[in-house]
Enzyme design. Structure first.
Site: not given
Ligand code: 5GP
Ligand code: ZN
Length: 118
Positions: A44, A95
Site C-alpha cells: 500500500h 494506481h
Molecule cells: P481513481 O478515480 O481513484 O483514479 O480510479 C479508481 C478506479 O477504480 C476507477 O476507474 C474505478 O472504476 C475503479 N474501481 C473502483 N472500484 C473497483 C473495484 O472494486 N474493482 C475494480 N476492478 N475497479 C474498481
Molecule cells: Zn491499499
C-alpha cells in the site's frame, strides 16, 4: 484495509491481467476505453505524492511488459495517475490507469475558463 489492498489479498475478486512479486494489473470495473487496466503496487502507497522512485521504476517496467503482453505497445496507450482532490483520485491506493484499444480523445480536463490557467 483499502479496496485495492483487499484485491491484492484476494478478499475482493478482480479480473487480473498480469502479476509479479510486487505489482498487480487488473481490469477497471467501469472501463472508460476498450482497454482500461489498473496497475498497482502490492504494498500500500496512498498516492503518487508518497511513492518512491524505486517503486515507480518497478511500475514502469511492469507496465512496459503489460502493454507488450496485451499488444497495445505499438498502437499506443495512455498512462494516468490521478492524485488527490483536484486529480479526481477516488481510491487512496496508488494506481496507474492504462487506457487504449482505440484512438483516445484529448479534451479539456476542467470546467475552469482557460484564461484562468493559461
Ligand atoms: P481513481 O478515480 O481513484 O483514479 O480510479 C479508481 C478506479 O477504480 C476507477 O476507474 C474505478 O472504476 C475503479 N474501481 C473502483 N472500484 C473497483 C473495484 O472494486 N474493482 C475494480 N476492478 N475497479 C474498481
Ligand atoms: Zn491499499
Amino acid at each position: 484495509m483499502c479496496l485495492f489492498c483487499k484485491i491484492v489479498n484476494k478478499e475482493i475478486p478482480a479480473n487480473v491481467v498480469l502479476e509479479n512479486e510486487n505489482f498487480l494489473a487488473f481490469h477497471d470495473i467501469n472501463p472508460k476505453a476498450p482497454v482500461h487496466i489498473l496497475a498497482i503496487p502490492k504494498l500500500h502507497v496512498d498516492s503518487f505524492n508518497e511513492v518512491t522512485g524505486e517503486t515507480m521504476a518497478g511500475m514502469t517496467e511492469f507496465i512496459q511488459g503489460l502493454v507488450k503482453e496485451i499488444k497495445i505497445d505499438a498502437s499506443g496507450y495512455r498512462v494516468i495517475c490521478n492524485v488527490g482532490e483536484d486529480g479526481g483520485q477516488e481510491v487512496k491506493h496508488l494506481h496507474c490507469h492504462i487506457l487504449g484499444g482505440a484512438k483516445l480523445k484529448w479534451e479539456h480536463f476542467s470546467d475552469a475558463d482557460p484564461k484562468d490557467f493559461l
